[in-house]
Design a protein around this motif. Structure first.
Motif, PDB file in Angstrom:
ATOM      1  N   SER A   1      -1.851   6.970  -2.386  1.00 51.61           N
ATOM      2  CA  SER A   1      -3.050   6.270  -2.845  1.00 51.61           C
ATOM      3  C   SER A   1      -4.101   6.357  -1.752  1.00 51.61           C
ATOM      4  O   SER A   1      -3.765   6.488  -0.565  1.00 51.61           O
ATOM      5  N   PRO A   2      -5.397   6.308  -2.095  1.00 49.01           N
ATOM      6  CA  PRO A   2      -6.435   6.461  -1.066  1.00 49.01           C
ATOM      7  C   PRO A   2      -6.316   5.448   0.068  1.00 49.01           C
ATOM      8  O   PRO A   2      -6.399   5.821   1.253  1.00 49.01           O
ATOM      9  N   ARG A   3      -6.131   4.197  -0.275  1.00 51.76           N
ATOM     10  CA  ARG A   3      -6.067   3.171   0.772  1.00 51.76           C
ATOM     11  C   ARG A   3      -4.769   3.273   1.567  1.00 51.76           C
ATOM     12  O   ARG A   3      -4.760   3.111   2.796  1.00 51.76           O
TER      13      ARG A   3
ATOM     14  N   VAL B   1     -12.974   3.573  -4.233  1.00 54.19           N
ATOM     15  CA  VAL B   1     -11.512   3.635  -4.136  1.00 54.19           C
ATOM     16  C   VAL B   1     -10.989   2.924  -2.890  1.00 54.19           C
ATOM     17  O   VAL B   1      -9.780   2.693  -2.780  1.00 54.19           O
ATOM     18  N   MET B   2     -11.878   2.581  -1.957  1.00 55.15           N
ATOM     19  CA  MET B   2     -11.470   1.894  -0.739  1.00 55.15           C
ATOM     20  C   MET B   2     -11.725   0.384  -0.805  1.00 55.15           C
ATOM     21  O   MET B   2     -11.464  -0.328   0.167  1.00 55.15           O
TER      22      MET B   2
ATOM     23  N   GLU C   1       1.900   5.386  -0.033  1.00 57.95           N
ATOM     24  CA  GLU C   1       1.497   6.737   0.331  1.00 57.95           C
ATOM     25  C   GLU C   1       1.173   7.500  -0.951  1.00 57.95           C
ATOM     26  O   GLU C   1       1.903   7.430  -1.935  1.00 57.95           O
TER      27      GLU C   1
ATOM     28  N   ASP D   1      -2.959   6.006   2.064  1.00 55.96           N
ATOM     29  CA  ASP D   1      -3.004   7.206   2.906  1.00 55.96           C
ATOM     30  C   ASP D   1      -3.852   6.974   4.150  1.00 55.96           C
ATOM     31  O   ASP D   1      -3.506   7.439   5.248  1.00 55.96           O
ATOM     32  N   ARG D   2      -4.963   6.276   3.991  1.00 54.72           N
ATOM     33  CA  ARG D   2      -5.817   6.049   5.153  1.00 54.72           C
ATOM     34  C   ARG D   2      -5.117   5.164   6.188  1.00 54.72           C
ATOM     35  O   ARG D   2      -5.135   5.475   7.384  1.00 54.72           O
TER      36      ARG D   2
ATOM     37  N   TYR E   1       0.874  -1.175   0.000  1.00 56.03           N
ATOM     38  CA  TYR E   1       0.000   0.000   0.000  1.00 56.03           C
ATOM     39  C   TYR E   1       0.913   1.227   0.000  1.00 56.03           C
ATOM     40  O   TYR E   1       1.798   1.341   0.860  1.00 56.03           O
TER      41      TYR E   1
ATOM     42  N   GLU F   1     -18.347   1.413   1.784  1.00 58.02           N
ATOM     43  CA  GLU F   1     -17.214   2.288   1.513  1.00 58.02           C
ATOM     44  C   GLU F   1     -17.199   2.728   0.050  1.00 58.02           C
ATOM     45  O   GLU F   1     -17.796   2.092  -0.827  1.00 58.02           O
TER      46      GLU F   1
END
Length: 247
Positions: free
Chosen positions: A160-162, A187-188, A158, A164-165, A156, A184
């Protein structure tokens, strides 16, 4: 774990995990001052947890209580004994190389314990954080996951949406519990769309220290995991973080 016993006794398991953390921290506090403060906080939380659980268990019939107690002892032994043993060995390791080897064992012990929190088709993984801020990745290396035989997503990033979360929750030391991925945004969603719920928690000591990554568990159906499971995964992440912080 999807059983009525587990639903009744999650608080006891959480309290026991916190007591283990408190005991281990106190045992090596002279060498690692930060573990002393973990011990203080964990001991207080564990005391409250055990008192609340004791109040609830008064309502349980004698035979049911005895059966549950036996099952509980087996569960706690399976989950905690390897973790306690390895954490103690890390604290007194004679050389850096020996300590690093024991820390790898600790990763496997914690991942296995995290997997035991969920139902049979759940999957647990340790995602190691790599890279400089702004370009970090969370990577699940080979051998760092157990459970359902669907290979997890390994990276995963940094930005990208997932990614970053997950990194945001890791940095904030706040566990992430998604009860139903169908609710959700697109994008998640996971790549293979198989699992529907997951918990992720920072692998870091309870005190001020860098995070080493994320401990996660996912499962196929909404409702397979609960807020009580979230607490346990968070404590397991703190135990692993405490072990990795010893150098």
């Amino acid at each position: 774990m999807g059983t009525s016993w587990w639903q009744r006794h999650r608080n006891t398991v959480v309290a026991a995990l916190l007591n283990v953390l408190a005991y281990t921290g106190a045992a090596v506090a002279g060498r690692y001052e930060w573990l002393f403060w973990i011990a203080v906080a964990a001991g207080v939380l564990a005391t409250f947890g055990l008192v609340l659980t004791a109040s609830q268990n008064v309502l349980v019939g004698k035979k049911l209580a005895e059966t549950a107690a036996n099952a509980q002892r087996r569960l706690l032994q399976e989950m905690l004994v390897p973790i306690i043993e390895v954490l103690g060995e890390i604290a007194v390791a004679a050389t850096p190389d020996q300590r690093r080897g024991l820390q790898e064992r600790m990763k496997h012990a914690v991942i296995t314990a995290a997997r035991a929190v969920g139902p049979a088709d759940s999957r647990a993984c340790f995602l190691d954080v790599e890279g400089a801020p702004g370009a970090r990745t969370l990577r699940c290396s080979p051998g760092m996951w157990v459970g359902r035989q669907d290979t997890p997503r390994t990276v995963y990033s940094e930005g990208s949406p997932r990614g970053d979360r997950l990194l945001r929750h890791m940095d904030n030391r706040s566990p992430l519990f998604v009860e139903d991925l169908d609710r959700e945004a697109d994008v998640m969603q996971p790549d293979n769309n198989k699992y529907k719920t997951f918990i992720a928690a920072a692998v870091a000591p309870a005190c001020n220290h860098q995070a080493f990554g994320i401990l996660s568990i996912d499962s196929l159906n909404p409702g397979d995991l609960t807020t009580e499971d979230e607490k346990i995964i968070e404590v397991l992440g703190q135990l692993l973080g405490s072990a990795l912080a010893m150098n």
